[in-house]
Design a protein around this motif. Structure first.
Motif, PDB file in Angstrom:
ATOM      1  N   SER A 134      -8.151  -1.800  -5.274  1.00 54.56           N
ATOM      2  CA  SER A 134      -7.189  -0.712  -5.123  1.00 54.56           C
ATOM      3  C   SER A 134      -7.243   0.102  -6.423  1.00 54.56           C
ATOM      4  O   SER A 134      -7.140  -0.486  -7.508  1.00 54.56           O
TER       5      SER A 134
ATOM      6  N   GLU B 153      -9.530   0.652  -1.582  1.00 55.31           N
ATOM      7  CA  GLU B 153      -8.306   0.377  -0.817  1.00 55.31           C
ATOM      8  C   GLU B 153      -7.158   1.189  -1.420  1.00 55.31           C
ATOM      9  O   GLU B 153      -6.346   0.680  -2.195  1.00 55.31           O
TER      10      GLU B 153
ATOM     11  N   TYR C  25      -1.793  -3.531   3.713  1.00 54.25           N
ATOM     12  CA  TYR C  25      -3.022  -4.248   3.338  1.00 54.25           C
ATOM     13  C   TYR C  25      -3.524  -5.205   4.414  1.00 54.25           C
ATOM     14  O   TYR C  25      -4.695  -5.172   4.788  1.00 54.25           O
TER      15      TYR C  25
ATOM     16  N   ARG D  96     -18.437  -7.529   0.122  1.00 53.93           N
ATOM     17  CA  ARG D  96     -17.792  -6.309  -0.374  1.00 53.93           C
ATOM     18  C   ARG D  96     -16.878  -6.625  -1.539  1.00 53.93           C
ATOM     19  O   ARG D  96     -16.409  -7.752  -1.723  1.00 53.93           O
TER      20      ARG D  96
ATOM     21  N   VAL E 236      -7.236  -4.437   5.884  1.00 53.21           N
ATOM     22  CA  VAL E 236      -8.337  -5.277   5.400  1.00 53.21           C
ATOM     23  C   VAL E 236      -9.098  -5.901   6.569  1.00 53.21           C
ATOM     24  O   VAL E 236     -10.331  -5.970   6.582  1.00 53.21           O
TER      25      VAL E 236
ATOM     26  N   LEU F  64      -5.525 -14.808  -2.626  1.00 50.85           N
ATOM     27  CA  LEU F  64      -5.429 -14.353  -1.235  1.00 50.85           C
ATOM     28  C   LEU F  64      -5.732 -15.451  -0.220  1.00 50.85           C
ATOM     29  O   LEU F  64      -5.662 -15.229   0.995  1.00 50.85           O
TER      30      LEU F  64
ATOM     31  N   ALA G  45     -13.368  -4.844  -2.867  1.00 49.93           N
ATOM     32  CA  ALA G  45     -12.412  -3.901  -2.278  1.00 49.93           C
ATOM     33  C   ALA G  45     -11.215  -3.659  -3.191  1.00 49.93           C
ATOM     34  O   ALA G  45     -10.097  -4.040  -2.871  1.00 49.93           O
TER      35      ALA G  45
ATOM     36  N   ARG H 108     -13.257 -12.895  -2.360  1.00 46.49           N
ATOM     37  CA  ARG H 108     -12.045 -12.410  -3.019  1.00 46.49           C
ATOM     38  C   ARG H 108     -11.376 -13.552  -3.761  1.00 46.49           C
ATOM     39  O   ARG H 108     -11.782 -14.711  -3.641  1.00 46.49           O
TER      40      ARG H 108
END
Ligand code: GLU
Length: 277
Positions: free
Chosen positions: A8, A40, A192, A4, A196, A214, A6, A210
């Motif tokens: 914002s 998101e 978040y 995915r 998530v 992160l 994701a 990602r």
């Protein structure tokens, strides 16, 4: 394989986002899997429909496809509330009434509050306040020490990104580096870290692709999965795209916005080359 992207919807997509989306897309395609888009948008103060529209346009222009309708987090608040209630029932949350300024003031030495992923390590001022007593406008935090005590003794996760490939153990020290993160925001929305984890499981994501920024949050996400009885995906953290000065790109770096390249006649294949794919 299910991957995915994701974002914002708080600004235009730039080259860094293109790299992330393309990496997730390429992984899914190579395995005959599915690529998903998730919006998101829990931060309603900063999210804008115009940015979501831009995201859809940019990704379609890059040649990406995904199942519709997309999951928009703002439409699924009860799902996150249920997860938060579950953590509260386990006794690993507490209500926090500290304002940002209080937190900064409570941190005696600046290095105690060294930001990880842009957050300040919370000094734990409100740790004794039961989450069930939270007044409107108070945040809900995770008591990381208690959470870890309830989790299986050997908690591990698998990373297949280039920089940290392998099996990793969730270590107390890594979690301490994040502190008692917010799970429920003061405005009542999920934060978040909670959303998530809930949605990656809800959408059956097998590989969480990602940015490297992160990576430090991954032990925390693994811990939340364990407490919520959610399956654990494989993670794939990728390098960050930086500007000429070596700074990572931010949403405000309009010069590298995909829409801008597109308007200047740059082709999707050029974007791939620009990000080193
Ligand atoms: N919404 C997050 C962001 O914009 C995505 C984080 C993730 O992929 O887990 O950075």
């Amino acid at each position: 394989m299910r991957t995915r992207f994701a974002p914002s919807p708080t600004g235009p997509l730039h080259l860094g986002h293109a790299f992330s989306a393309l990496t997730a897309w390429d992984l899914a395609r190579a395995a005959g899997g599915v690529f998903l888009l998730r919006i998101e948008d829990l931060d309603q103060g900063r999210s804008r429909p115009v940015f979501e529209a831009g995201i859809t346009e940019d990704l379609a222009w890059l040649g990406l496809e995904w199942p519709r309708p997309v999951l928009r987090q703002s439409e699924h608040r009860p799902r996150y509330a249920a997860a938060l209630d579950r953590l509260t029932a386990l006794g690993v949350t507490y209500a926090c009434r500290c304002a940002r300024a209080d937190i900064r003031a409570a941190l005696s030495a600046p290095q105690d509050g060294a930001p990880v992923s842009g957050e300040v390590i919370y000094p734990g001022t409100c740790r004794g306040r039961p989450a069930a007593m939270a007044a409107p406008g108070e945040a809900i935090r995770l008591n990381v020490v208690r959470a870890l005590a309830l989790a299986p003794a050997r908690l591990e996760f698998v990373e297949d990104g280039p920089a940290h490939r392998g099996r990793h153990r969730v270590e107390a020290a890594d979690l301490a580096g994040l502190g008692d993160v917010v799970l429920g925001r003061r405005d009542g929305a999920a934060a978040y870290h909670l959303a998530v984890v809930v949605d990656d499981a809800h959408q059956g994501i097998s590989h969480v692709v990602r940015g490297e920024d992160l990576w430090p949050a991954t032990p925390l996400h693994r811990l939340l999965q364990a407490l919520l009885d959610l399956p654990s995906p494989v993670w794939h953290h990728h390098r960050l795209i930086r500007d000429a000065a070596g700074k990572r790109l931010a949403k405000r770096d309009d010069a590298r916005a995909l829409a801008r390249y597109r308007a200047e006649g740059v082709a999707p294949a050029d974007i791939r080359r620009l990000v080193g794919l």
